[in-house]
Motif scaffolding. Structure first.
Motif, PDB file in Angstrom:
ATOM      1  N   ILE A 165      46.448 -13.196   0.444  1.00 10.63           N
ATOM      2  CA  ILE A 165      46.757 -12.664   1.763  1.00 10.63           C
ATOM      3  C   ILE A 165      45.616 -11.796   2.269  1.00 10.63           C
ATOM      4  N   GLU A 166      45.175 -12.074   3.496  1.00 11.87           N
ATOM      5  CA  GLU A 166      44.175 -11.243   4.161  1.00 11.87           C
ATOM      6  C   GLU A 166      44.725 -10.841   5.522  1.00 11.87           C
ATOM      7  N   VAL A 167      44.521  -9.585   5.885  1.00 10.01           N
ATOM      8  CA  VAL A 167      44.961  -9.102   7.193  1.00 10.01           C
ATOM      9  C   VAL A 167      43.727  -8.724   8.001  1.00 10.01           C
ATOM     10  N   HIS A 168      43.651  -9.279   9.215  1.00  8.60           N
ATOM     11  CA  HIS A 168      42.508  -9.059  10.097  1.00  8.60           C
ATOM     12  C   HIS A 168      42.972  -8.468  11.416  1.00  8.60           C
ATOM     13  N   ASP A 169      42.088  -7.744  12.063  1.00  5.35           N
ATOM     14  CA  ASP A 169      42.246  -7.338  13.454  1.00  5.35           C
ATOM     15  C   ASP A 169      43.555  -6.590  13.718  1.00  5.35           C
ATOM     16  N   ALA A 170      43.949  -5.736  12.794  1.00  8.54           N
ATOM     17  CA  ALA A 170      45.221  -5.005  12.933  1.00  8.54           C
ATOM     18  C   ALA A 170      45.075  -3.800  13.856  1.00  8.54           C
ATOM     19  N   TYR A 171      46.099  -3.574  14.670  1.00  9.29           N
ATOM     20  CA  TYR A 171      46.170  -2.354  15.475  1.00  9.29           C
ATOM     21  C   TYR A 171      47.619  -2.081  15.843  1.00  9.29           C
ATOM     22  N   ALA A 172      47.917  -0.812  16.101  1.00 14.11           N
ATOM     23  CA  ALA A 172      49.255  -0.388  16.514  1.00 14.11           C
ATOM     24  C   ALA A 172      49.149   0.348  17.831  1.00 14.11           C
ATOM     25  N   ARG A 173      50.259   0.358  18.586  1.00 17.05           N
ATOM     26  CA  ARG A 173      50.260   1.072  19.857  1.00 17.05           C
ATOM     27  C   ARG A 173      51.695   1.384  20.254  1.00 17.05           C
ATOM     28  N   SER A 174      51.826   2.314  21.179  1.00 18.05           N
ATOM     29  CA  SER A 174      53.094   2.602  21.840  1.00 18.05           C
ATOM     30  C   SER A 174      52.786   2.670  23.334  1.00 18.05           C
ATOM     31  N   ALA A 175      53.838   2.584  24.153  1.00 20.67           N
ATOM     32  CA  ALA A 175      53.636   2.575  25.598  1.00 20.67           C
ATOM     33  C   ALA A 175      53.148   3.923  26.117  1.00 20.67           C
ATOM     34  N   SER A 176      53.600   5.012  25.477  1.00 17.25           N
ATOM     35  CA  SER A 176      53.183   6.360  25.899  1.00 17.25           C
ATOM     36  C   SER A 176      53.341   7.317  24.727  1.00 17.25           C
ATOM     37  N   PRO A 177      52.746   8.499  24.804  1.00 17.58           N
ATOM     38  CA  PRO A 177      52.875   9.468  23.715  1.00 17.58           C
ATOM     39  C   PRO A 177      54.326   9.885  23.447  1.00 17.58           C
ATOM     40  N   MET A 178      55.196   9.768  24.424  1.00 23.86           N
ATOM     41  CA  MET A 178      56.591  10.167  24.261  1.00 23.86           C
ATOM     42  C   MET A 178      57.495   9.022  23.783  1.00 23.86           C
ATOM     43  N   SER A 179      56.955   7.811  23.668  1.00 20.84           N
ATOM     44  CA  SER A 179      57.745   6.643  23.266  1.00 20.84           C
ATOM     45  C   SER A 179      58.341   6.828  21.879  1.00 20.84           C
ATOM     46  N   LYS A 180      59.538   6.331  21.720  1.00 18.28           N
ATOM     47  CA  LYS A 180      60.196   6.333  20.411  1.00 18.28           C
ATOM     48  C   LYS A 180      60.045   4.988  19.721  1.00 18.28           C
ATOM     49  N   THR A 181      59.357   4.045  20.402  1.00 18.54           N
ATOM     50  CA  THR A 181      59.089   2.747  19.796  1.00 18.54           C
ATOM     51  C   THR A 181      57.608   2.432  19.899  1.00 18.54           C
ATOM     52  N   GLY A 182      57.155   1.609  18.994  1.00 18.04           N
ATOM     53  CA  GLY A 182      55.782   1.142  18.996  1.00 18.04           C
ATOM     54  C   GLY A 182      55.748  -0.241  18.378  1.00 18.04           C
ATOM     55  N   ALA A 183      54.578  -0.810  18.305  1.00 14.40           N
ATOM     56  CA  ALA A 183      54.432  -2.138  17.721  1.00 14.40           C
ATOM     57  C   ALA A 183      53.080  -2.234  17.033  1.00 14.40           C
ATOM     58  N   ALA A 184      53.013  -3.136  16.063  1.00 15.89           N
ATOM     59  CA  ALA A 184      51.752  -3.408  15.374  1.00 15.89           C
ATOM     60  C   ALA A 184      51.459  -4.896  15.484  1.00 15.89           C
ATOM     61  N   PHE A 185      50.179  -5.197  15.635  1.00 17.15           N
ATOM     62  CA  PHE A 185      49.711  -6.561  15.822  1.00 17.15           C
ATOM     63  C   PHE A 185      48.598  -6.820  14.820  1.00 17.15           C
ATOM     64  N   MET A 186      48.471  -8.056  14.376  1.00 17.35           N
ATOM     65  CA  MET A 186      47.464  -8.405  13.369  1.00 17.35           C
ATOM     66  C   MET A 186      47.455  -9.903  13.168  1.00 17.35           C
ATOM     67  N   VAL A 187      46.466 -10.380  12.464  1.00 16.21           N
ATOM     68  CA  VAL A 187      46.436 -11.771  12.033  1.00 16.21           C
ATOM     69  C   VAL A 187      46.521 -11.749  10.512  1.00 16.21           C
ATOM     70  N   ILE A 188      47.539 -12.427   9.984  1.00 17.75           N
ATOM     71  CA  ILE A 188      47.758 -12.503   8.540  1.00 17.75           C
ATOM     72  C   ILE A 188      47.333 -13.893   8.102  1.00 17.75           C
TER      73      ILE A 188
END
Length: 163
Positions: free
Chosen positions: A23-46
């Motif tokens: 398994i190799e993970v490439h190009d990973a990053y996480a984000r949320s819509a705003s600093p006050m958001s209670k949700t976020g998401a992570a994206f990557m290529v596995i």
């Protein structure tokens, strides 16, 4: 005679052992819509760089109260909605899972702290065969899309020995 039997037994075990995915993970990053958001998401290529086919069956992170595998699906009215994918995602031999905005992704719900630019989030990917893979995912709030993946930008990985 005993030595030959032991060598034959060891060889049989070696060939009977499953070939785990690399398994190799490439190009990973996480984000949320705003600093006050209670949700976020992570994206990557596995990527599964050989070995046996596998399946991503779970995900966890201390950064959120709940962490799930999600995707987007179009309903009968043409409206896109996000759904939890409990069965996980197939990872074929020499194939990949592209986790991108508007598609498959890691959903972080009930963030324990804000996702701040330049920090990292630890995410554990759990595979059926390969076990746990721990990825340090950088927070990138400025990124506009996931297109044009830079396969040279790898998140830090710790390949678990579970499996």
């Amino acid at each position: 005679m005993m030595k030959t039997t032991l060598l034959a037994g060891a060889a049989a075990l070696l060939f009977a052992a499953p070939a785990f995915a690399e398994i190799e993970v490439h190009d990973a990053y996480a984000r949320s819509a705003s600093p006050m958001s209670k949700t976020g998401a992570a994206f990557m290529v596995i990527h599964n760089d050989g070995g046996a086919a596998d399946r991503l069956i779970g995900v966890s992170s201390d950064a959120a109260a709940r962490t799930e595998l999600h995707t987007h699906e179009e309903d009968a009215n043409g409206v896109m909605r996000m759904i939890h994918v409990e069965e996980g995602f197939d990872l074929p031999t020499d194939g990949e899972i592209a986790m991108v905005r508007g598609g498959k992704h890691v959903m972080l719900m009930g963030l324990t702290d804000s996702l701040d630019q330049g920090e990292t989030v630890t995410i554990t990917l759990t595979f059926e065969q390969a076990g746990d893979v721990v990825v340090e995912v950088p927070v990138d709030l400025e990124r506009q899309d996931h297109g044009g993946m830079d396969h040279g930008n790898h998140g830090s990985m710790n390949h678990g020995t579970d499996g």
